[in-house]
Design an enzyme around this catalytic site. Structure first.
Site, PDB file in Angstrom:
ATOM      1  N   ASN A  40     -23.600  58.659  17.121  1.00  0.00           N
ATOM      2  CA  ASN A  40     -23.646  57.308  17.684  1.00  0.00           C
ATOM      3  C   ASN A  40     -25.063  56.763  17.602  1.00  0.00           C
ATOM      4  O   ASN A  40     -26.054  57.495  17.713  1.00  0.00           O
ATOM      5  CB  ASN A  40     -23.090  57.263  19.108  1.00  0.00           C
ATOM      6  CG  ASN A  40     -23.748  58.208  20.082  1.00  0.00           C
ATOM      7  OD1 ASN A  40     -24.185  59.285  19.719  1.00  0.00           O
ATOM      8  ND2 ASN A  40     -23.825  57.806  21.336  1.00  0.00           N
ATOM      9  N   GLU A  42     -27.281  53.407  19.035  1.00  0.00           N
ATOM     10  CA  GLU A  42     -27.290  52.284  19.979  1.00  0.00           C
ATOM     11  C   GLU A  42     -28.451  51.341  19.687  1.00  0.00           C
ATOM     12  O   GLU A  42     -29.422  51.716  19.024  1.00  0.00           O
ATOM     13  CB  GLU A  42     -27.405  52.841  21.412  1.00  0.00           C
ATOM     14  CG  GLU A  42     -26.249  53.782  21.741  1.00  0.00           C
ATOM     15  CD  GLU A  42     -26.316  54.378  23.136  1.00  0.00           C
ATOM     16  OE1 GLU A  42     -27.391  54.298  23.786  1.00  0.00           O
ATOM     17  OE2 GLU A  42     -25.289  54.931  23.570  1.00  0.00           O
ATOM     18  N   CYS A  51     -20.234  53.799  17.097  1.00  0.00           N
ATOM     19  CA  CYS A  51     -19.829  55.159  17.476  1.00  0.00           C
ATOM     20  C   CYS A  51     -20.015  56.135  16.319  1.00  0.00           C
ATOM     21  O   CYS A  51     -19.997  55.747  15.142  1.00  0.00           O
ATOM     22  CB  CYS A  51     -18.357  55.180  17.869  1.00  0.00           C
ATOM     23  SG  CYS A  51     -17.969  54.248  19.351  1.00  0.00           S
ATOM     24  N   GLU A  53     -17.941  58.261  15.156  1.00  0.00           N
ATOM     25  CA  GLU A  53     -16.769  58.331  14.273  1.00  0.00           C
ATOM     26  C   GLU A  53     -16.868  57.280  13.166  1.00  0.00           C
ATOM     27  O   GLU A  53     -16.566  57.548  12.000  1.00  0.00           O
ATOM     28  CB  GLU A  53     -15.478  58.088  15.069  1.00  0.00           C
ATOM     29  CG  GLU A  53     -15.164  59.159  16.098  1.00  0.00           C
ATOM     30  CD  GLU A  53     -15.731  58.860  17.488  1.00  0.00           C
ATOM     31  OE1 GLU A  53     -16.839  58.293  17.572  1.00  0.00           O
ATOM     32  OE2 GLU A  53     -15.065  59.200  18.471  1.00  0.00           O
ATOM     33  N   CYS A  83     -12.856  56.019  20.955  1.00  0.00           N
ATOM     34  CA  CYS A  83     -12.574  54.729  21.601  1.00  0.00           C
ATOM     35  C   CYS A  83     -11.509  53.972  20.801  1.00  0.00           C
ATOM     36  O   CYS A  83     -11.148  54.348  19.675  1.00  0.00           O
ATOM     37  CB  CYS A  83     -13.856  53.908  21.712  1.00  0.00           C
ATOM     38  SG  CYS A  83     -14.334  53.076  20.176  1.00  0.00           S
ATOM     39  N   CYS A  86     -12.527  52.716  17.275  1.00  0.00           N
ATOM     40  CA  CYS A  86     -12.553  53.803  16.274  1.00  0.00           C
ATOM     41  C   CYS A  86     -11.139  54.216  15.874  1.00  0.00           C
ATOM     42  O   CYS A  86     -10.883  54.518  14.707  1.00  0.00           O
ATOM     43  CB  CYS A  86     -13.333  54.996  16.801  1.00  0.00           C
ATOM     44  SG  CYS A  86     -15.111  54.694  16.848  1.00  0.00           S
TER      45      CYS A  86
HETATM   46  N1  THU Z   1     -19.260  56.901  21.677  1.00  0.00           N
HETATM   47  C1  THU Z   1     -19.023  57.475  20.468  1.00  0.00           C
HETATM   48  O1  THU Z   1     -19.918  57.529  19.607  1.00  0.00           O
HETATM   49  N2  THU Z   1     -17.807  57.977  20.228  1.00  0.00           N
HETATM   50  C2  THU Z   1     -16.826  58.092  21.161  1.00  0.00           C
HETATM   51  O2  THU Z   1     -15.768  58.651  20.851  1.00  0.00           O
HETATM   52  C3  THU Z   1     -17.037  57.566  22.511  1.00  0.00           C
HETATM   53  C4  THU Z   1     -18.247  56.734  22.680  1.00  0.00           C
HETATM   54  C5  THU Z   1     -20.622  56.433  21.965  1.00  0.00           C
HETATM   55  C6  THU Z   1     -20.826  54.946  22.000  1.00  0.00           C
HETATM   56  C7  THU Z   1     -22.036  54.847  22.903  1.00  0.00           C
HETATM   57  O3  THU Z   1     -23.215  55.052  22.134  1.00  0.00           O
HETATM   58  C8  THU Z   1     -21.908  56.006  23.861  1.00  0.00           C
HETATM   59  O4  THU Z   1     -21.003  56.915  23.231  1.00  0.00           O
HETATM   60  C9  THU Z   1     -21.371  55.626  25.215  1.00  0.00           C
HETATM   61  O5  THU Z   1     -20.235  54.844  25.118  1.00  0.00           O
END
Ligand code: THU
Length: 129
Positions: A40, A42, A51, A53, A83, A86
């Site tokens: 992930n 940000e 994310c 994925e 999520c 994804c």
């Molecule tokens: N996140 C993912 O990368 N994958 C998931 O399956 C759940 C959420 C990340 C997005 C964000 O950077 C952090 O987790 C919190 O939501």
């Protein structure tokens, strides 16, 4: 050779998550026989987050793969489930995807259909005008 689960764990260490402090790694096995990893990422404008994925999948697609066969996910929750965005993305780029959620004691594996039943796909848009 590295396994899909090992690659997901390796990519979790690459997460750029200074705002949530929630680190996620993912690895896909694509129809070209190759594995692609993602973490992930940000930004200070939170909506700009992507994310793990989708990072793994976009890497595969941008290298010429078209369908994902399997995806493994590991995050800071005991079991980190993908999520909704994804799951929709996975639907677009797979036919019968297996989703592995790596937990502390075991790996839980699902067909994407179980995680996103009644998915909206391009098939639904083939209606009579
Ligand atoms: N996140 C993912 O990368 N994958 C998931 O399956 C759940 C959420 C990340 C997005 C964000 O950077 C952090 O987790 C919190 O939501």
């Amino acid at each position: 050779m590295m396994t899909l689960f090992e690659m997901a764990k390796e990519y979790q260490t690459k997460a750029y998550a200074p705002y949530s402090n929630f680190r996620v790694g993912a690895a896909v096995l694509a129809d070209d026989g190759k594995m692609y990893g993602g973490c992930n990422i940000e930004t200070a404008s939170f909506g700009g987050t992507i994310c793990a994925e989708r990072v793994a999948m976009t890497k595969a697609i941008s290298q010429g793969a078209t369908k994902m066969k399997q995806i493994a996910v590991i995050g800071d929750a005991d079991y980190t489930y993908p999520c909704g965005i994804c799951r929709q993305f996975m639907t677009e780029f797979s036919d019968d995807l297996i989703v592995h959620i790596i937990g502390p004691d075991d790996v839980r594996s699902y067909h994407l259909d179980e995680l996103l039943p009644f998915a909206f796909t391009s098939e639904e848009m083939k209606h009579e005008l």
